[in-house]
Design a protein around this motif. Sequence first.
Motif, PDB file in Angstrom:
ATOM      1  N   THR A 115       1.640   1.422   3.793  1.00 32.07           N
ATOM      2  CA  THR A 115       0.469   1.019   4.578  1.00 32.07           C
ATOM      3  C   THR A 115      -0.315  -0.065   3.829  1.00 32.07           C
ATOM      4  O   THR A 115      -0.196  -0.201   2.597  1.00 32.07           O
ATOM      5  CB  THR A 115      -0.482   2.207   4.849  1.00 32.07           C
ATOM      6  OG1 THR A 115      -1.088   2.608   3.611  1.00 32.07           O
ATOM      7  CG2 THR A 115       0.246   3.370   5.480  1.00 32.07           C
ATOM      8  N   GLY A 116      -1.135  -0.760   4.591  1.00 30.54           N
ATOM      9  CA  GLY A 116      -1.918  -1.840   4.010  1.00 30.54           C
ATOM     10  C   GLY A 116      -2.909  -1.338   2.976  1.00 30.54           C
ATOM     11  O   GLY A 116      -3.016  -1.899   1.874  1.00 30.54           O
ATOM     12  N   GLY A 117      -3.616  -0.258   3.331  1.00 36.73           N
ATOM     13  CA  GLY A 117      -4.638   0.265   2.427  1.00 36.73           C
ATOM     14  C   GLY A 117      -4.053   0.725   1.106  1.00 36.73           C
ATOM     15  O   GLY A 117      -4.635   0.520   0.028  1.00 36.73           O
ATOM     16  N   LEU A 120      -3.298  -2.263  -1.036  1.00 35.18           N
ATOM     17  CA  LEU A 120      -4.525  -2.805  -1.626  1.00 35.18           C
ATOM     18  C   LEU A 120      -5.006  -1.921  -2.771  1.00 35.18           C
ATOM     19  O   LEU A 120      -5.512  -2.427  -3.787  1.00 35.18           O
ATOM     20  CB  LEU A 120      -5.615  -2.935  -0.556  1.00 35.18           C
ATOM     21  CG  LEU A 120      -5.473  -4.183   0.324  1.00 35.18           C
ATOM     22  CD1 LEU A 120      -6.313  -4.057   1.572  1.00 35.18           C
ATOM     23  CD2 LEU A 120      -5.848  -5.441  -0.448  1.00 35.18           C
ATOM     24  N   TYR A 141     -13.114  -5.003   5.644  1.00 36.95           N
ATOM     25  CA  TYR A 141     -12.441  -3.696   5.642  1.00 36.95           C
ATOM     26  C   TYR A 141     -11.104  -3.802   4.917  1.00 36.95           C
ATOM     27  O   TYR A 141     -10.296  -4.671   5.238  1.00 36.95           O
ATOM     28  CB  TYR A 141     -12.238  -3.234   7.088  1.00 36.95           C
ATOM     29  CG  TYR A 141     -11.491  -1.927   7.220  1.00 36.95           C
ATOM     30  CD1 TYR A 141     -12.072  -0.739   6.818  1.00 36.95           C
ATOM     31  CD2 TYR A 141     -10.204  -1.891   7.772  1.00 36.95           C
ATOM     32  CE1 TYR A 141     -11.387   0.478   6.946  1.00 36.95           C
ATOM     33  CE2 TYR A 141      -9.520  -0.684   7.913  1.00 36.95           C
ATOM     34  CZ  TYR A 141     -10.117   0.488   7.492  1.00 36.95           C
ATOM     35  OH  TYR A 141      -9.444   1.676   7.624  1.00 36.95           O
ATOM     36  N   ASN A 142     -10.862  -2.932   3.948  1.00 38.33           N
ATOM     37  CA  ASN A 142      -9.601  -2.938   3.200  1.00 38.33           C
ATOM     38  C   ASN A 142      -8.830  -1.621   3.350  1.00 38.33           C
ATOM     39  O   ASN A 142      -8.042  -1.265   2.466  1.00 38.33           O
ATOM     40  CB  ASN A 142      -9.850  -3.188   1.703  1.00 38.33           C
ATOM     41  CG  ASN A 142     -10.535  -4.508   1.405  1.00 38.33           C
ATOM     42  OD1 ASN A 142     -11.433  -4.573   0.575  1.00 38.33           O
ATOM     43  ND2 ASN A 142     -10.124  -5.570   2.079  1.00 38.33           N
ATOM     44  N   GLY A 143      -9.087  -0.872   4.444  1.00 41.20           N
ATOM     45  CA  GLY A 143      -8.367   0.390   4.640  1.00 41.20           C
ATOM     46  C   GLY A 143      -9.181   1.575   4.144  1.00 41.20           C
ATOM     47  O   GLY A 143     -10.033   1.436   3.273  1.00 41.20           O
ATOM     48  N   PRO A 156     -13.059  -0.824  10.525  1.00 42.17           N
ATOM     49  CA  PRO A 156     -13.280  -2.218  10.909  1.00 42.17           C
ATOM     50  C   PRO A 156     -14.566  -2.344  11.739  1.00 42.17           C
ATOM     51  O   PRO A 156     -14.756  -1.610  12.712  1.00 42.17           O
ATOM     52  CB  PRO A 156     -12.039  -2.548  11.747  1.00 42.17           C
ATOM     53  CG  PRO A 156     -10.991  -1.614  11.244  1.00 42.17           C
ATOM     54  CD  PRO A 156     -11.712  -0.352  10.862  1.00 42.17           C
ATOM     55  N   ALA A 203     -10.973  -9.734   2.792  1.00 42.29           N
ATOM     56  CA  ALA A 203     -10.385  -9.770   4.141  1.00 42.29           C
ATOM     57  C   ALA A 203     -11.210 -10.791   4.919  1.00 42.29           C
ATOM     58  O   ALA A 203     -12.436 -10.787   4.858  1.00 42.29           O
ATOM     59  CB  ALA A 203     -10.477  -8.402   4.801  1.00 42.29           C
ATOM     60  N   TYR A 206     -13.037 -12.587  11.044  1.00 40.14           N
ATOM     61  CA  TYR A 206     -12.238 -13.239  12.089  1.00 40.14           C
ATOM     62  C   TYR A 206     -13.048 -14.238  12.904  1.00 40.14           C
ATOM     63  O   TYR A 206     -12.563 -15.320  13.211  1.00 40.14           O
ATOM     64  CB  TYR A 206     -11.586 -12.176  12.982  1.00 40.14           C
ATOM     65  CG  TYR A 206     -10.837 -11.200  12.122  1.00 40.14           C
ATOM     66  CD1 TYR A 206      -9.729 -11.612  11.400  1.00 40.14           C
ATOM     67  CD2 TYR A 206     -11.290  -9.894  11.943  1.00 40.14           C
ATOM     68  CE1 TYR A 206      -9.068 -10.757  10.538  1.00 40.14           C
ATOM     69  CE2 TYR A 206     -10.647  -9.025  11.078  1.00 40.14           C
ATOM     70  CZ  TYR A 206      -9.539  -9.462  10.382  1.00 40.14           C
ATOM     71  OH  TYR A 206      -8.902  -8.618   9.517  1.00 40.14           O
ATOM     72  N   ASP A 233      -6.617  -9.852   1.169  1.00 40.10           N
ATOM     73  CA  ASP A 233      -6.136  -8.887   2.159  1.00 40.10           C
ATOM     74  C   ASP A 233      -5.631  -9.705   3.336  1.00 40.10           C
ATOM     75  O   ASP A 233      -6.414 -10.181   4.158  1.00 40.10           O
ATOM     76  CB  ASP A 233      -7.305  -7.965   2.549  1.00 40.10           C
ATOM     77  CG  ASP A 233      -6.947  -6.996   3.663  1.00 40.10           C
ATOM     78  OD1 ASP A 233      -5.977  -7.261   4.391  1.00 40.10           O
ATOM     79  OD2 ASP A 233      -7.665  -5.991   3.813  1.00 40.10           O
ATOM     80  N   ILE A 235      -3.577  -8.616   5.616  1.00 37.12           N
ATOM     81  CA  ILE A 235      -2.960  -7.623   6.493  1.00 37.12           C
ATOM     82  C   ILE A 235      -2.996  -8.073   7.955  1.00 37.12           C
ATOM     83  O   ILE A 235      -2.056  -7.842   8.705  1.00 37.12           O
ATOM     84  CB  ILE A 235      -3.630  -6.259   6.240  1.00 37.12           C
ATOM     85  CG1 ILE A 235      -3.189  -5.754   4.864  1.00 37.12           C
ATOM     86  CG2 ILE A 235      -3.316  -5.244   7.337  1.00 37.12           C
ATOM     87  CD1 ILE A 235      -4.008  -4.609   4.313  1.00 37.12           C
ATOM     88  N   VAL A 236      -4.054  -8.749   8.345  1.00 33.40           N
ATOM     89  CA  VAL A 236      -4.152  -9.271   9.715  1.00 33.40           C
ATOM     90  C   VAL A 236      -3.719 -10.741   9.772  1.00 33.40           C
ATOM     91  O   VAL A 236      -3.070 -11.182  10.724  1.00 33.40           O
ATOM     92  CB  VAL A 236      -5.593  -9.105  10.248  1.00 33.40           C
ATOM     93  CG1 VAL A 236      -5.846  -9.952  11.483  1.00 33.40           C
ATOM     94  CG2 VAL A 236      -5.862  -7.639  10.567  1.00 33.40           C
ATOM     95  N   LYS A 261       0.624  -5.524   8.433  1.00 32.44           N
ATOM     96  CA  LYS A 261       0.799  -5.677   9.873  1.00 32.44           C
ATOM     97  C   LYS A 261       1.564  -6.983  10.089  1.00 32.44           C
ATOM     98  O   LYS A 261       1.291  -7.969   9.432  1.00 32.44           O
ATOM     99  CB  LYS A 261      -0.549  -5.782  10.565  1.00 32.44           C
ATOM    100  CG  LYS A 261      -1.480  -4.598  10.318  1.00 32.44           C
ATOM    101  CD  LYS A 261      -2.747  -4.707  11.141  1.00 32.44           C
ATOM    102  CE  LYS A 261      -3.774  -3.710  10.674  1.00 32.44           C
ATOM    103  NZ  LYS A 261      -4.751  -3.283  11.646  1.00 32.44           N
TER     104      LYS A 261
HETATM  105  C1  LIG Z   1      -8.003  -6.334   7.173  1.00 29.66           C
HETATM  106  C2  LIG Z   1      -7.419  -4.969   7.028  1.00 29.66           C
HETATM  107  N1  LIG Z   1      -7.193  -4.498   5.802  1.00 29.66           N
HETATM  108  C3  LIG Z   1      -6.682  -3.269   5.601  1.00 29.66           C
HETATM  109  C4  LIG Z   1      -6.351  -2.463   6.655  1.00 29.66           C
HETATM  110  C5  LIG Z   1      -5.742  -1.112   6.393  1.00 29.66           C
HETATM  111  O1  LIG Z   1      -4.373  -1.127   6.674  1.00 29.66           O
HETATM  112  P1  LIG Z   1      -3.654   0.286   6.963  1.00 29.66           P
HETATM  113  O2  LIG Z   1      -4.328   0.867   8.167  1.00 29.66           O
HETATM  114  O3  LIG Z   1      -2.221  -0.060   7.178  1.00 29.66           O
HETATM  115  O4  LIG Z   1      -3.866   1.117   5.728  1.00 29.66           O
HETATM  116  C6  LIG Z   1      -6.570  -2.904   7.961  1.00 29.66           C
HETATM  117  C7  LIG Z   1      -6.278  -2.027   9.104  1.00 29.66           C
HETATM  118  O5  LIG Z   1      -6.786  -2.177  10.184  1.00 29.66           O
HETATM  119  C8  LIG Z   1      -7.129  -4.189   8.150  1.00 29.66           C
HETATM  120  O6  LIG Z   1      -7.372  -4.642   9.374  1.00 29.66           O
END
Ligand SMILES: Cc1ncc(COP(=O)(O)O)c(C=O)c1O
Length: 408
Positions: A115-117, A120, A141-143, A156, A203, A206, A233, A235-236, A261
């Motif tokens: 997972t992203g979190g 990180l 947001y970093n998870g 988020p 992050a 947007y 980050d 992830i997006v 993602k």
């Molecule tokens: C910018 C960002 N970082 C981290 C995350 C966390 O990723 P995960 O839900 O895969 O742990 C998200 C999830 O929405 C995100 O949008």
Amino acid sequence: MTTQNACWTERLQQVMPWGSSTCSKAPRFAPEEPRVIVRGKGCRVWDADGREFIDFRNALGPITLGYGFPAVDAAIREQLDSGIVFGHPHPLECEVAEALCRAIPCAEQARFLKTGGEALAACIRLARYVTGREHIVQLGYNGWLNSLAAGGALLPGQQTASAPPGIPAALSALHHSAPWNDIAALETLFAAYPNQIAAVVVAADYASMAAGATFYPALRKWTQEQGSLLVYDEIVTGFRVAVGGVQEYFGVRPDLAVFSKGIANGMPLSAYVGRREIMAALDKMIVSSTFAGETLSLAAAKASLRTYETEDVIGHLWRQGETLWSGLNALFARYSLPAQARGLWPCPQITFSGSDSGLTREAFFRAAYRNGVSLYDVSYVNFSHRDADIAETLERLETACKEVAQTR
Ligand SMILES: Cc1ncc(COP(=O)(O)O)c(C=O)c1O
């Protein structure tokens, strides 16, 4: 009438807090919003009552090519015949890491998690170890694992004033939240914790992402001067604004970055990548997980990355995004709705203004669902949204805007 959707909601709420394992997926605008999705194909999804939606939630980011994208699904099926996960590394782990190192500017080495979190969290621990410092500054947001700062993002778009519930004050005190595009706020934090900040983890915002053109260079200069690591980050933003994310788009390299993602068109995979000399510290600072090298996700990632290499996926996301979101902005203007899709076309945020912005937001999202369009605050086109899908979406959203305007 009791619908299939309503039955599932009732059962989910009995057995599960939020009625969903993912907070942001819990439906808030039922009955217009689908409560459970049972199938997706291309750019469309269907709920348990057979209602069809043109989808821009894309599983909240992971779907970049489309639901059931043939090349990715074929790769998963083929790998399934050989096995899912093993007690030793698999060649796919090497091939996908090599592909990431070719595609991502800061990536000299790469490693996988799920997972992203989680990825990180690995970068944060790595930064603490290599700098010998304990404090972390976070933007956005970093998870959930890393949502530790008072005043930081709990989910988020959702801030918490004090240490988040369940987080010891001593741990929370090592994490600091800072706003996007505000170097002065960073200077204040660094002055308060001199030579103690291990990393700035960013992050993108947007709606205001264009500011990255000046903010990322300023961040790079500032962190270098302060001896802190810069962690993106992505992830997006990865596999969306550019294959290599904002670091490719804005041309400013971080020390470490996380991609997740979009890396495998929906299969659960994250990668933490970065400079070789920093990644080398993983020989002492341990990050390890049983499922990290799971092969179905890696096969999906390999097929996704090949698609990005052979087809103009990024160009498509920008072009279709521009047609859709600028078209939606024209509808907002035509029907005098105080709303705007802002940011870069592959991942804009739909924002609402005015004293009743919350009500306008709810009315718009409900109307969009009622007319068969599934949106989120940050919405995305995918590679399977063809011209006709975008035109149909704009027709449906025109009806939605008209309905909202009539009730104001
Ligand atoms: C910018 C960002 N970082 C981290 C995350 C966390 O990723 P995960 O839900 O895969 O742990 C998200 C999830 O929405 C995100 O949008």
